[in-house]
Every structure is written in structure tokens, then in C-alpha cells.
Design an enzyme around this catalytic site. Sequence first.
Site, PDB file in Angstrom:
ATOM      1  N   CYS A   1       3.171   2.383  13.677  1.00  0.00           N
ATOM      2  CA  CYS A   1       2.602   2.390  12.327  1.00  0.00           C
ATOM      3  C   CYS A   1       1.473   1.377  12.189  1.00  0.00           C
ATOM      4  O   CYS A   1       0.418   1.678  11.660  1.00  0.00           O
ATOM      5  CB  CYS A   1       3.714   2.107  11.335  1.00  0.00           C
ATOM      6  SG  CYS A   1       3.177   1.734   9.689  1.00  0.00           S
TER       7      CYS A   1
ATOM      8  N   GLN B   1       0.820  -1.205   0.000  1.00  0.00           N
ATOM      9  CA  GLN B   1       0.000   0.000   0.000  1.00  0.00           C
ATOM     10  C   GLN B   1       0.864   1.270   0.000  1.00  0.00           C
ATOM     11  O   GLN B   1       0.403   2.343  -0.323  1.00  0.00           O
ATOM     12  CB  GLN B   1      -0.939  -0.085   1.227  1.00  0.00           C
ATOM     13  CG  GLN B   1      -1.610   1.164   1.688  1.00  0.00           C
ATOM     14  CD  GLN B   1      -0.941   1.727   2.933  1.00  0.00           C
ATOM     15  OE1 GLN B   1       0.173   1.343   3.296  1.00  0.00           O
ATOM     16  NE2 GLN B   1      -1.617   2.674   3.589  1.00  0.00           N
TER      17      GLN B   1
ATOM     18  N   CYS C   1      20.245  14.802  19.852  1.00  0.00           N
ATOM     19  CA  CYS C   1      19.988  16.134  20.421  1.00  0.00           C
ATOM     20  C   CYS C   1      18.500  16.468  20.316  1.00  0.00           C
ATOM     21  O   CYS C   1      17.928  17.120  21.179  1.00  0.00           O
ATOM     22  CB  CYS C   1      20.745  17.227  19.671  1.00  0.00           C
ATOM     23  SG  CYS C   1      22.525  17.219  19.796  1.00  0.00           S
TER      24      CYS C   1
HETATM   25 ZN    ZN Z   1      23.681  15.321  19.702  1.00  0.00          ZN
END
Ligand code: ZN
Length: 254
Positions: free
Chosen positions: A189, A71, A175
Amino acid sequence: MSLSPARLDRFARHIVLPEIGGAGQVALASKHVAVIGLGGIGSPALQYLAASGIGRFTLVDDDVVEGSNLQRQTIFTNRDVGHGKATSARRWLANFDDALDASISDSRISSENAGELIAGADLVLDGTDNFATRLAVSDACVAERTPLLSAAVGRFQGQVGAFAGHLADEPCYRCFVGDAFDAEDCDTCAEDGMLGAMAGWAGSFAALQAVRALLNGVSALGDPQYGKLHILDGLKPGLRTLNLSKDPACKGCG
Ligand SMILES: [Zn+2]
């Protein structure tokens, strides 16, 4: 390096763009991209990266094609169901353009093998669907000093970000998301669903951003946009962009 008459013809619509030109096309032919995850993001991303004439690929996925993948995972067809995604992707690539080189891995990527799998790549495009894998890929990219395009999609929303945590002022993917998901598989999902064309939008947009990063310093399109996260909204529809900053305490790149 120069392009043969057949290659010049194949990429004529690129070469005529002043933002790419002959120099940009020659540069793309010399690049190596590792595509991690060959699903909803990786399939359309690979189609457009291969179509853009990038010369070499490493294709990594430990999964097997299932009927419910078709799909949105556009490189696979009925005959691939039950076969490995990496092998099927290489078959797609060979049929599409046999001038492109591909190595494949059907190992599950983890912090133990990620560095080895992405070694030598000019850029990594990560379209995997869980945080543990995405963080392992990000940490390996920082260690190998390889730019990372990270793309994700669910329901009607997509995210595409470019990371270069090995550079002093640029964030890595860790980060951005932090460490919270290190050990956790956050794949939603299957439960939440996804509009197939959303994966196409996110994957092809990731390919566009990858081409931009690969042409950095080569032609006018070159602009890696590190630290920018683009949020794709398929319901509204719309696109917005966030600027991410480096976390000095990041355990991936700080
Ligand atoms: Zn980083």
C-alpha cells in the site's frame, strides 16, 4: 428480544425493507462481529456495521493513527493522530451509538492469539494488509467455525470474499491464496498508493456482505455467498465475481 421505540425509529429504514424487516433488525442487534484491522477497509466497514445496529464488536489493531492515514481511514480525525487505532475506534463507536458494545485489542494478531481474539464472534471481517496476518485469521476462523469476510484494496482495485472453510464444501481464504505468503509481509500500500474512496467502496461493500451473511436463515437478504470473490475495479469502473472452490489439500481446512 424486542427493540425500544428509539431503536425502532433509528432503524426504521431497515425495518421497512421486506428483505430485512423487524426480525432481521432484532437479529443484527444480537450479533457480534470481530473487525480485524481498523485501517482503510476497517474504518468504513465499522461505520456501516455500527450504523446497521450490530450489537457487539471486537476491534483489533496494533497500529497507531498517522497523519497519512486520514486520506482514507474515515473514523479517525486530527485529534486521533498518535493514538492507538483500537482505542480511537472505540471512542468513535461510543460517540456514534453508545448502545453498542465493544471490546478492543491493540495486540498484533498472529497464529498464537487469533483464536482467542475472535472467540465468540458470529463473523470476522478482516481488512488487514498482509498475507501472514490474513492467513492466521483465516486458520483461526476455520478452527472456531466462524465465517470470514476478507477484504483488500490497493491502487484502484478491491477484493471482497466470503469464506466458510469449516463447512465441507466451502473454501477458506487459504484455499484461495495458497501457502506461499505465510511468512512474508506483502504490504504494498505504502509504495503503490490507493485512491481513498476505493477503500470506502471495498469497506462498505464488505459491510453489506457481512450483513447478508449475518441474516442467513433470518430474513430474505440472508445469503452468505461463501466462496464468491468480488473484484471491484475503480478505474473502469466495474464489478466482477469469481467462484472459488475448496482445495482438498488445503492445510487450513482440507
Ligand atoms: Zn482451505
